[in-house]
Design an enzyme around this catalytic site. Structure first.
Site, short mmCIF file in Angstrom:
data_model
loop_
_atom_site.label_atom_id
_atom_site.label_comp_id
_atom_site.label_asym_id
_atom_site.label_seq_id
_atom_site.Cartn_x
_atom_site.Cartn_y
_atom_site.Cartn_z
N TYR A 269 -17.96 49.57 62.44
CA TYR A 269 -19.03 48.99 61.75
C TYR A 269 -18.27 48.81 60.23
O TYR A 269 -18.08 49.69 59.52
CB TYR A 269 -20.23 49.94 61.62
N HIS A 280 -24.94 45.40 64.87
CA HIS A 280 -23.72 45.57 65.91
C HIS A 280 -22.47 45.78 65.59
O HIS A 280 -22.10 45.46 64.35
CB HIS A 280 -23.88 43.91 66.71
N LYS A 311 -17.62 41.59 71.14
CA LYS A 311 -16.79 42.33 70.03
C LYS A 311 -15.36 41.78 69.94
O LYS A 311 -14.96 41.11 70.94
CB LYS A 311 -16.68 43.91 70.15
#
Lengths: 332, 332
Positions: A269, A280, A311
């Site tokens: 993060y 997210h 991702k």
């Protein structure tokens, strides 16, 4: 019009040059004539534009099948060359280290200076040294001859999560984690360290990595060496590599949390202000020794999974320094 | 009301039995009194229903923190026990081999005979022998104390793809595949063997596995032994294991195709009638030696990926026979 195999070059005259180089981007020009690499000649033969080429040594005529069965050209190169042509690109074989083809932007060709992709063509069983990646597109031909493109880059990693937790917090080292019975709220809520066991935020469970990092910064009172030893007991050398990457990420103001559910070392993060407003996670990070060689299949698995959970897959290569390598799927 | 630690059992009287066993499913009844495993006592202490238990040996009073720091109970077991309780289940520790907890269906308890799940609790760093799986749910506690449940089964594998390709088809063995220049249409269109290079269906590219299988059945004229040797050159023992699984799947009328893009050995199609009407492939198959031990992280990666692409993850364990093991995510 005749094309002649001369050593490992296929040559043609002025007329061949006009037909294949000038209008269709095959080969290069030598003294006004055409010179082709075998992979280019193979494609011309495959398309049926020419039936066969003449071997200057033996006088034999070689068709597509003959050329493909010879040592002059690898089937992997032929498949990738054809696929990129089918996708509307002109491309040229190159001697550049670690690169097989320079692929020009659509509409451009070998007579232009711009390159869209530097492509390395490999079979799925060829291991790829991690260090050789970063500015090249891998074209991986699988055992059933389908091709996947993987773009590799050397990204900058950084974020904005700054937290200055209090010092000298006590905790209990259990078998595989640390419990902090009376945790300062900033630790979890601002720094996203650990995971509370109960709904009231206590005790706070820290992983061995988090605990070793925090002990090294004086936040925990537990002896750093004890935590390092425990980590090495359960994970060996890998613990040190992961801790180095954990530190590097925190130093870049990025929060690493376990990537276990994604089969990775960390998910990250970049911008945590408060755990109640977590976004997210952006990256999946896998930690590897710098001399690691990827099996293309493992690479495909990681990249596919990361893509599926929106991702980016990043490899942290740990040697004297840490190098970051990102790999993403590409549709040229 | 007092609970007493007696060796590795925590004991209470009739009143404790009524309170904890009869109404809340903790422990078991011994001569009308209550007997608790340490993990059950730990949960009672964690909830604050009792402040501390008395150690019969030392006379000390142990609270939740003391018990968790002792050798009497593993933090992994405590975390899994708590999680299942939080999800509304009653459960009991068990001596059954390879199982830590019997979990009763919601609404049932230790006084009933039905079991919803047999659960093994492990940390993410504990390797799991593949052979020990098949009728157990793994509860994996990751390094940050989150828990993932993986259901393991021994599925039957079968399909309806029957094809009887013609015999004695010639082909060229290249480095890592076989080209069939004049392929019978049934080979690709009905049997889903290979991948055509051109749009007219020829030449047909067969993987080494497909070619070795077809040569063994007399479909290809290339010598089977030559193909086996080539396969072993490029893949070692793994080639034989993969070929054994390829054969087993074809024998079960299931079509295996490469699972490369999913990081697996095969994706499979149970019911192929014609390649133009291919459905979704149902399984991802990873081939492993029967004595393989999974790292929970690798297992998480495979299962997560398969779930994301709506397939079932199946492991083919190759020893004297082939055993099939499926692993899926479970939300109890």
């Amino acid at each position: 019009m005749e094309l002649t195999l001369d050593g490992s070059t296929v040559r043609g005259g002025r007329q061949a040059r006009e037909r294949f180089y000038d209008s269709r981007g095959y080969g290069r020009v030598v003294d006004g004539d055409l010179a082709l690499a075998p992979v280019e000649a193979a494609h011309i033969l495959y398309r049926g534009d020419i039936e066969a080429i003449r071997d200057a040594d033996s006088g034999d005529r070689l068709d597509f099948r003959d050329l493909l069965s010879s040592d002059l050209v690898s089937e992997i190169d032929v498949l990738v060359y054809k696929d990129l042509r089918d996708r509307g690109f002109y491309l040229s074989p190159t001697d550049e280290a670690g690169v097989d083809f320079l692929v020009y932007p659509r509409g451009n060709g070998p007579w232009d200076d711009t390159v869209a992709y530097r492509v390395r063509a490999i079979g799925e069983r060829t291991d790829v040294p991690a260090r050789s990646l970063g500015e090249v597109v891998l074209a991986v031909v699988d055992e059933e001859s389908a091709i996947t493109y993987l773009d590799t880059e050397r990204p900058d990693i950084g974020g904005s999560t700054r937290v200055d937790p209090p010092r000298d917090v006590p905790g209990d080292l259990l078998e595989d984690r640390v419990l902090v019975w009376d945790p300062p709220t900033a630790l979890y809520e601002r720094g996203f360290y650990g995971q509370p066991l109960g709904e009231d935020g206590a005790p706070l469970q820290l992983s061995l990595l988090e605990a070793a990092f925090l002990a090294g910064r004086g936040v925990l009172t537990i002896d750093e060496r004890t935590l390092l030893e425990r980590g090495r007991e359960v994970e060996g050398d890998r613990f040190d590599r992961r801790l180095a990457v954990y530190r590097a990420l925190r130093d870049r103001n990025v929060v690493p949390k376990t990537g276990y559910k994604f089969g990775a070392d960390f998910r990250t993060y970049a911008d945590v202000e408060h755990v109640d407003e977590l976004g997210h996670s952006e990256l999946l990070v896998r930690v590897l020794p710098a001399d690691h060689a990827f099996s293309p299949r493992d690479l495909a698995l990681d990249v596919r999974l990361a893509h599926g959970v929106r991702k980016r897959m990043v490899f942290a290569l740990v040697g004297d320094d840490i190098e970051w390598l990102s790999v993403t799927r590409l549709t040229p």
